[in-house]
Write an enzyme that holds these catalytic residues in place. Sequence first.
Site, short mmCIF file in Angstrom:
data_model
loop_
_atom_site.label_atom_id
_atom_site.label_comp_id
_atom_site.label_asym_id
_atom_site.label_seq_id
_atom_site.Cartn_x
_atom_site.Cartn_y
_atom_site.Cartn_z
N ASP A 117 0.75 -1.31 0.01
CA ASP A 117 0.06 -0.02 -0.06
C ASP A 117 0.80 1.40 -0.01
O ASP A 117 0.41 2.17 0.44
CB ASP A 117 -1.03 -0.01 1.13
CG ASP A 117 -2.19 -1.00 0.97
OD1 ASP A 117 -2.65 -1.02 -0.17
OD2 ASP A 117 -2.21 -1.87 1.96
N ASP A 177 -7.21 -4.15 -5.38
CA ASP A 177 -6.90 -2.27 -4.89
C ASP A 177 -5.31 -2.09 -5.16
O ASP A 177 -5.19 -0.93 -5.09
CB ASP A 177 -6.98 -2.66 -3.46
CG ASP A 177 -8.03 -3.41 -2.53
OD1 ASP A 177 -8.34 -4.42 -3.21
OD2 ASP A 177 -8.53 -3.06 -1.53
#
Length: 394
Positions: A117, A177
């Site tokens: 991330d 994602d």
Amino acid sequence: MFRVSFLFIILGFTCLSCKSEDKNNVAVAEENNVDDLLLARYDKLLSYKLDSIAFPRSYSHEIKEVKKVPSKDWTSGFFAGNLWQIYKLTGDKNFKQRAKEWTNFIEKEKYNHRTHDMGFKVFCSFGNGLDVEDNQNYKDIIVKSANTLITRFNENVGSIRSWDFGKDRWQFPVIIDNMMNLELLFEATKISGDSIYHKIAVKHANTTLKNHFRPDGSTWHVLDYDSISGQVRNRLTHQGFNDDSAWARGQGWAINGYTMVYRYTKDKKYLEGAEATANYFVNHKNLPEDGIPYWDFSHPDIPNISRDVSAGAIVASGLVELYKYTKNDAYLNYSKKVVNSLKSTHYILPENLEIPFILDHSFGDWSKRDEMDEPIVYGDYYFLETLLRLKNLD
């Protein structure tokens, strides 16, 4: 008789004119009230106490408490990003200064190799800052973060590994994602001139395009790969209702992610991928009239389940950019509808609620039964990004 009739006609037109003017005045007053409420919510973010280990993530209505997380949390970059975006929207330098302060707290994450991330954390903060000012330190941090991120790339799979947890469920998990983290890599190549980041981003995008999409344009959440052969072992979910469902936020990551990849590559296959999921989303029979989706399109209890403001905002943001490349009015109309829906007292938090968020009714993690129907920081982020993109489009 003529003079009386004429008088009634004049009075009639006068009354109609008054009614029309009253409606216009009401509309203007309502819009002003919304703008005032938005500005009041922005100020809640500005006044939130600086704390390098307490980034605001969400708010529980039940226990009336802000959930705070350290910089290693995947959501940490959104709050600084929100402040940067409010500065871009308002020009108020107080937001710029506070954005810098929160952004600086994230710098240590450039060394964190235990997460995919990096884009959410570093690019939503430092990337937004770099968009405001030419800052060499921000550039260096972005490139270093990209160096850290590509250590998670597996050549056999052709993807960046998403998670290190859940080894009892998967061997090499890649989630939809992860597409959003590729922007950091593309920008690192632009900054450094080193093509390695761009090449890895393209390889990841190609692998995901090949394996993550269903024939109807929807996407799976998690793909599990064999790290040696590179073959798909399983297709499943972690946050959707079930393995074959269409998790709303996941569709948003696909739309936004592939539109972004097209921006950097101009390869039409990515544009087609974004359009496939966008068409699935905006034309879905279970999409509510106001454009704010249920948290999973496939849930059997629709309409008696929570909406997801964050998913609506992510898609709205992506579709403004997708509209630029396709000129498909359906995309722009959806984005405008979502903004109009979110700029209402049903979704904007009340002025007297002293928490650092703007919108209510986002949906977090079904697997943990956590942050369901709450204000969540990334819902605000993509709402603000949509406002900015519409402003720039105009």
